[in-house]
Design a protein around this motif. Structure first.
Motif, PDB file in Angstrom:
ATOM      1  N   LYS A  38       0.843  -1.192   0.000  1.00  0.00           N
ATOM      2  CA  LYS A  38       0.000   0.000   0.000  1.00  0.00           C
ATOM      3  C   LYS A  38       0.880   1.244   0.000  1.00  0.00           C
ATOM      4  N   VAL A  39       0.733   2.053  -1.045  1.00  0.00           N
ATOM      5  CA  VAL A  39       1.477   3.305  -1.153  1.00  0.00           C
ATOM      6  C   VAL A  39       0.451   4.420  -1.273  1.00  0.00           C
ATOM      7  N   GLY A  40       0.368   5.234  -0.231  1.00  0.00           N
ATOM      8  CA  GLY A  40      -0.701   6.226  -0.172  1.00  0.00           C
ATOM      9  C   GLY A  40      -2.024   5.496  -0.014  1.00  0.00           C
ATOM     10  N   GLY A  41      -2.956   5.748  -0.913  1.00  0.00           N
ATOM     11  CA  GLY A  41      -4.224   5.026  -0.834  1.00  0.00           C
ATOM     12  C   GLY A  41      -4.347   3.956  -1.896  1.00  0.00           C
ATOM     13  N   LYS A  42      -3.228   3.680  -2.617  1.00  0.00           N
ATOM     14  CA  LYS A  42      -3.286   2.725  -3.721  1.00  0.00           C
ATOM     15  C   LYS A  42      -2.379   1.527  -3.463  1.00  0.00           C
ATOM     16  N   TRP A  43      -2.713   0.418  -4.153  1.00  0.00           N
ATOM     17  CA  TRP A  43      -1.905  -0.801  -4.051  1.00  0.00           C
ATOM     18  C   TRP A  43      -0.955  -0.874  -5.246  1.00  0.00           C
ATOM     19  N   GLU A  44       0.326  -1.098  -4.962  1.00  0.00           N
ATOM     20  CA  GLU A  44       1.322  -1.249  -6.018  1.00  0.00           C
ATOM     21  C   GLU A  44       1.964  -2.623  -5.923  1.00  0.00           C
ATOM     22  N   LYS A  45       2.115  -3.289  -7.074  1.00  0.00           N
ATOM     23  CA  LYS A  45       2.697  -4.636  -7.082  1.00  0.00           C
ATOM     24  C   LYS A  45       4.151  -4.576  -6.646  1.00  0.00           C
ATOM     25  N   ASP A  46       4.503  -5.401  -5.664  1.00  0.00           N
ATOM     26  CA  ASP A  46       5.851  -5.389  -5.097  1.00  0.00           C
ATOM     27  C   ASP A  46       6.664  -6.602  -5.559  1.00  0.00           C
ATOM     28  N   GLN A  47       6.061  -7.808  -5.416  1.00  0.00           N
ATOM     29  CA  GLN A  47       6.770  -9.024  -5.800  1.00  0.00           C
ATOM     30  C   GLN A  47       5.800 -10.042  -6.367  1.00  0.00           C
ATOM     31  N   VAL A  48       6.345 -11.013  -7.108  1.00  0.00           N
ATOM     32  CA  VAL A  48       5.556 -12.120  -7.657  1.00  0.00           C
ATOM     33  C   VAL A  48       6.183 -13.429  -7.187  1.00  0.00           C
ATOM     34  N   LEU A  49       5.396 -14.253  -6.520  1.00  0.00           N
ATOM     35  CA  LEU A  49       5.853 -15.578  -6.070  1.00  0.00           C
ATOM     36  C   LEU A  49       5.394 -16.595  -7.113  1.00  0.00           C
ATOM     37  N   SER A  50       6.359 -17.237  -7.776  1.00  0.00           N
ATOM     38  CA  SER A  50       5.992 -18.063  -8.934  1.00  0.00           C
ATOM     39  C   SER A  50       6.574 -19.471  -8.883  1.00  0.00           C
ATOM     40  N   GLU A  51       6.640 -20.056  -7.703  1.00  0.00           N
ATOM     41  CA  GLU A  51       7.202 -21.405  -7.577  1.00  0.00           C
ATOM     42  C   GLU A  51       6.222 -22.482  -8.038  1.00  0.00           C
ATOM     43  N   HIS A  52       4.926 -22.235  -7.886  1.00  0.00           N
ATOM     44  CA  HIS A  52       3.929 -23.237  -8.281  1.00  0.00           C
ATOM     45  C   HIS A  52       3.913 -23.404  -9.802  1.00  0.00           C
ATOM     46  N   SER A  53       3.624 -24.624 -10.254  1.00  0.00           N
ATOM     47  CA  SER A  53       3.571 -24.894 -11.696  1.00  0.00           C
ATOM     48  C   SER A  53       2.137 -24.896 -12.221  1.00  0.00           C
ATOM     49  N   GLN A  54       1.153 -24.933 -11.314  1.00  0.00           N
ATOM     50  CA  GLN A  54      -0.249 -24.860 -11.708  1.00  0.00           C
ATOM     51  C   GLN A  54      -0.969 -23.867 -10.799  1.00  0.00           C
ATOM     52  N   ARG A  55      -2.275 -23.730 -11.011  1.00  0.00           N
ATOM     53  CA  ARG A  55      -3.054 -22.664 -10.357  1.00  0.00           C
ATOM     54  C   ARG A  55      -2.959 -22.714  -8.828  1.00  0.00           C
ATOM     55  N   VAL A  56      -2.708 -21.562  -8.235  1.00  0.00           N
ATOM     56  CA  VAL A  56      -2.696 -21.433  -6.771  1.00  0.00           C
ATOM     57  C   VAL A  56      -4.144 -21.361  -6.287  1.00  0.00           C
ATOM     58  N   THR A  57      -4.487 -22.191  -5.312  1.00  0.00           N
ATOM     59  CA  THR A  57      -5.867 -22.266  -4.829  1.00  0.00           C
ATOM     60  C   THR A  57      -6.080 -21.576  -3.495  1.00  0.00           C
ATOM     61  N   SER A  58      -4.999 -21.393  -2.707  1.00  0.00           N
ATOM     62  CA  SER A  58      -5.172 -20.790  -1.385  1.00  0.00           C
ATOM     63  C   SER A  58      -3.861 -20.177  -0.899  1.00  0.00           C
ATOM     64  N   VAL A  59      -3.988 -19.098  -0.135  1.00  0.00           N
ATOM     65  CA  VAL A  59      -2.820 -18.433   0.449  1.00  0.00           C
ATOM     66  C   VAL A  59      -3.187 -17.967   1.853  1.00  0.00           C
ATOM     67  N   ASP A  60      -2.230 -18.058   2.779  1.00  0.00           N
ATOM     68  CA  ASP A  60      -2.466 -17.577   4.146  1.00  0.00           C
ATOM     69  C   ASP A  60      -1.179 -16.945   4.664  1.00  0.00           C
ATOM     70  N   TRP A  61      -1.309 -15.728   5.211  1.00  0.00           N
ATOM     71  CA  TRP A  61      -0.158 -14.952   5.689  1.00  0.00           C
ATOM     72  C   TRP A  61      -0.200 -14.938   7.211  1.00  0.00           C
ATOM     73  N   ALA A  62       0.822 -15.519   7.844  1.00  0.00           N
ATOM     74  CA  ALA A  62       0.871 -15.580   9.309  1.00  0.00           C
ATOM     75  C   ALA A  62       1.253 -14.212   9.863  1.00  0.00           C
ATOM     76  N   PRO A  63       0.399 -13.596  10.713  1.00  0.00           N
ATOM     77  CA  PRO A  63       0.666 -12.225  11.168  1.00  0.00           C
ATOM     78  C   PRO A  63       1.882 -12.081  12.081  1.00  0.00           C
ATOM     79  N   GLU A  64       2.129 -13.055  12.952  1.00  0.00           N
ATOM     80  CA  GLU A  64       3.228 -12.922  13.926  1.00  0.00           C
ATOM     81  C   GLU A  64       4.576 -13.290  13.317  1.00  0.00           C
ATOM     82  N   SER A  65       4.652 -14.455  12.671  1.00  0.00           N
ATOM     83  CA  SER A  65       5.934 -14.937  12.132  1.00  0.00           C
ATOM     84  C   SER A  65       6.232 -14.373  10.743  1.00  0.00           C
ATOM     85  N   ASN A  66       5.241 -13.688  10.135  1.00  0.00           N
ATOM     86  CA  ASN A  66       5.386 -13.077   8.809  1.00  0.00           C
ATOM     87  C   ASN A  66       5.797 -14.096   7.749  1.00  0.00           C
TER      88      ASN A  66
END
Length: 357
Positions: A38-66
């Motif tokens: 988030k930059v100001g009030g807009k979202w800017e693409k920072d990085q792309v995670l591309s290890e998967h070879s097929q469609r990503v179905t779910s993602v979860d970001w751990a708040p404490e361990s990051n």
């Protein structure tokens, strides 16, 4: 007024925010996960995670361990750790032969669960000796694809919904890392894989959610029904069948109120008083007529419509709602499940919308 953010023309399969909500991970219906800052009030693409070879179905970001965990139809899951400014993946030994459908960190972030089409749940924890993530399987009595997961606050109980029409509560106690669990309203015996509850009928279960206290479990299904089971009330089930299109996800926003989303493009509020009754309260998107605003078409808008819809004629295609297509996921944006202040939805229209309770 809901806060709407657009991330292009691709459907958003799933989303997850970091702890301070300054970044969001989004799966744009392909094999990548996009990290936006988030930059100001807009979202800017920072990085792309591309290890998967097929469609990503779910993602979860751990708040404490990051740490970010992702899973996909390539039957793999990865734990991503931020090293310097780059996200580095660690492979998880899932041992499944069908697509992974859903992944969720446990509340203490020392393990996570992965649902799959292999009719099992992989509960994964870190093996210090071998320096990798390994898994244990919960199999019985699951008879079809597991579609959704949610953890109990005690870090041991795990709710799962599947396409055999059932919502279940299992013990995901792993003696290598968990202290001995105390008895809960769901039961005392908590050996790994022990089923504490099973219920449901009439439709694929698309979404499950424990309340803040952990004593209630809600689930929504493809037959447009909402169920709530109360472990403190002798596991009595409240059920309401609705006239709406199929539901895809749900989340508690207080101990009695539940928000349900799905193909109707509009979040719906239900209430449960803890007894055997559940009631529909209202539609939460009050943007009536918002989709029918007339606009002077620029050449750019015409090309956008050609790209999105294959036509420049948009008459009759806009919904009276903020979301213009099915809502696929809901998460708490501010507050907790016991007292939510804001919640967030994402959907097939490529929009991410933040709502105030």
């Amino acid at each position: 007024m809901p806060e709407k953010h657009t991330f292009g023309v691709h459907p958003i399969t799933c989303h997850s925010f970091n702890a301070d909500r300054s970044q969001v991970a989004i799966a744009p219906n392909n094999n990548e996960v996009h990290i936006y800052k988030k930059v100001g009030g807009k979202w800017e693409k920072d990085q792309v995670l591309s290890e998967h070879s097929q469609r990503v179905t779910s993602v979860d970001w751990a708040p404490e361990s990051n740490r970010i965990v992702t899973c996909g139809t390539d039957r793999n899951a990865y734990v991503w750790v931020l090293q310097g400014s780059e996200w580095k993946p660690t492979l998880v030994i899932l041992r499944i032969n069908r697509a992974a459908t859903c992944v969720r960190w446990s509340p203490k972030e020392d393990k996570f669960a992965v649902a799959s089409g292999a009719r099992l749940i992989s509960v994964c924890y870190f093996n210090q000796e071998n320096d990798w993530w390994e898994s244990k399987h919960i199999k019985k009595p699951i008879r079809s694809t597991v579609t959704s997961l949610d953890w109990h606050a005690n870090n041991v109980l795990l709710a799962a919904g599947s396409t055999d029409f059932k919502a279940r509560v299992f013990s995901a106690y792993i003696k290598e890392i968990d202290p001995k669990p105390e008895a809960t309203a769901w039961g005392k015996k908590m050996t790994f894989g022990n089923m504490m509850y099973e219920g449901g009928n009439g439709g694929w279960v698309h979404g499950v959610s424990f309340s803040e206290s952990g004593n209630k479990l809600a689930w929504v299904s493809h037959n447009s029904a909402v169920h709530v089971v109360n472990a403190e009330q002798d596991k009595t089930v409240a059920e309401i069948k609705t006239e709406y299109l199929p539901f895809l996800a749900c989340s508690w926003i207080s101990e009695t109120n539940l928000v349900v989303v799905g193909h109707d493009c509009n979040p719906l509020l239900f209430t449960n008083d803890g007894q055997e009754n559940i009631a529909f309260v209202k539609k939460l998107d009050g943007a009536s007529g918002a989709g029918k605003q007339s606009e002077t078409k620029s050449a750019m808008n015409m090309f956008k419509d050609m790209d999105k819809r294959g036509t420049t004629d948009t008459s009759g295609t806009k919904q009276d709602t903020v979301h213009q297509n099915a809502i696929t996921e809901i998460s708490i944006y501010a507050g907790t499940k016991g007292k939510a202040i804001k919640y967030c939805t994402s959907g097939v229209d490529g929009n991410l919308v933040i709502w105030t309770v």
